[in-house]
Design a protein around this motif. Structure first.
Motif, short mmCIF file in Angstrom:
data_model
loop_
_atom_site.label_atom_id
_atom_site.label_comp_id
_atom_site.label_asym_id
_atom_site.label_seq_id
_atom_site.Cartn_x
_atom_site.Cartn_y
_atom_site.Cartn_z
N LEU A 1 7.77 7.40 7.19
CA LEU A 1 7.90 6.96 8.57
C LEU A 1 6.80 5.98 8.95
N THR A 2 5.61 6.17 8.40
CA THR A 2 4.53 5.21 8.69
C THR A 2 4.90 3.82 8.18
N SER A 3 5.44 3.76 6.97
CA SER A 3 5.86 2.46 6.44
C SER A 3 6.96 1.86 7.29
N LEU B 1 7.03 -2.69 13.70
CA LEU B 1 6.09 -3.48 14.49
C LEU B 1 6.06 -4.94 14.03
N TYR B 2 6.16 -5.14 12.72
CA TYR B 2 6.18 -6.51 12.20
C TYR B 2 7.41 -7.27 12.68
N VAL C 1 0.84 -1.20 0.00
CA VAL C 1 0.00 0.00 0.00
C VAL C 1 0.87 1.25 0.00
N PHE C 2 2.02 1.19 0.69
CA PHE C 2 2.89 2.36 0.76
C PHE C 2 3.60 2.65 -0.56
N MET C 3 3.46 1.75 -1.52
CA MET C 3 4.04 1.96 -2.84
C MET C 3 3.04 2.64 -3.79
N SER D 1 1.28 7.05 17.31
CA SER D 1 2.32 8.06 17.54
C SER D 1 3.10 8.41 16.28
N ILE D 2 2.98 7.61 15.23
CA ILE D 2 3.85 7.79 14.07
C ILE D 2 3.61 9.14 13.39
#
Length: 298
Positions: free
Chosen positions: A204-206, A212-213, A139-141, A229-230
């Motif tokens: 930064l979200t990615s 987390l993963y 999704v981040f792509m 918090s991101i």
């Protein structure tokens, strides 16, 4: 004299499962390759979407890391042809529209449900669940529509400019603001789109999701707090970046502010954001560890 080769050394026939995975991989390659080649020549060369190749590389790396689970899920396959083919055909229709009309949001975004539908039709939804993270990470792509970028960027630039002005004025600097133009001393600095923080928030979200993963925290609350918090951390780090550029320009001149320091400020932003994210996770770790110990003692 004849020699009988041991069974372990004899050539082993390729299983139907291996053939199915190979065909699924070829189908995925047929979808991804032309789109990725076009992105590499255009969108991925921009500062806004330069993280695209890294997102794709990370997704492929996760798939490779989970290859044993995928093989096991394929061996125990329970294909879902109706749901899988329905999702695949709908995604392919969206892909055709996006590619023929040059709508990257549709073209790239359709790849995710298309791959999920093909996997479900061939191996079932358990196989898709194993693939869930690398698929969703793609999704981040997906490039955001320009209309969304423009509206969000405008609001972020206003907020970043206002907060940077208030903080610098509070600590004694002669600064004023007109819209997204900061005036400090004899200099005027335009807070451009790249300084809005949208790119850093996306990147930064990615990174936070990947973090987390990899850490695999068991507490859902802890994971939720880190995710929440991101965006504030990225926004805060971008304000610090703008303030650094204002201070460098004020003390060392316009050439210093627009030269090497301007490019290095992006790296400083990223480092600040990562340090804040890790520090926040470490703080939460103390809280959850203490709570766990108290629960055991009780």
């Amino acid at each position: 004299m004849s020699t009988v080769m041991p069974t372990s050394m004899a050539a082993r026939p390729t299983s139907p499962t291996q053939w199915s995975i190979a065909l699924l991989g070829l189908g995925a390659l047929a979808l991804l390759l032309p789109t990725c080649l076009d992105l590499a020549r255009t969108t991925w060369q921009s500062e806004e979407q330069g993280h695209g190749p890294l997102i794709l590389a990370v997704s492929l790396w996760v798939v490779w890391q989970r290859r044993q689970e995928l093989m096991q899920a394929a061996v125990e396959a329970r294909p879902s042809p109706i749901g899988g083919w329905a999702l695949l055909l709908a995604a392919l229709a969206l892909y055709v529209v996006g590619r023929s009309q040059a709508i990257l949001f549709f073209e790239v975004g359709a790849l995710i449900p298309a791959l999920a539908g093909a996997a479900a039709a061939a191996f079932g939804w358990r196989f898709v669940r194993v693939l869930a993270f690398p698929l969703l990470f793609l999704v981040f792509m997906v490039p955001l529509p320009q209309m969304v970028i423009d509206s969000v960027t405008a609001s972020l630039k206003q907020a970043v400019s206002a907060i940077a002005e208030d903080v610098l004025y509070f600590i004694g600097y002669p600064i004023a603001r007109s819209g997204v133009v900061l005036m400090v001393g004899q200099y005027q600095l335009l807070v451009a789109d790249a300084c809005s923080g949208l790119n850093s928030m996306f990147s930064l979200t990615s990174l936070g999701v990947l973090y987390l993963y990899l850490t695999k925290h068991k507490s859902r609350l802890r994971n939720a707090l880190i995710v929440a918090s991101i965006l504030p951390i990225a926004f805060l780090a971008n304000i610090v970046r703008v303030m650094i550029l204002v201070l460098v320009t004020y003390h060392f001149g316009d050439e210093a502010g627009q030269g090497f320091i301007h490019g290095a400020a992006g790296m400083v932003l990223f480092v600040i954001a990562i340090v804040l994210l890790f520090s926040f996770d470490a703080f939460l770790g103390l809280f959850f560890r203490n709570r766990k110990k108290k629960g055991v003692a009780a």
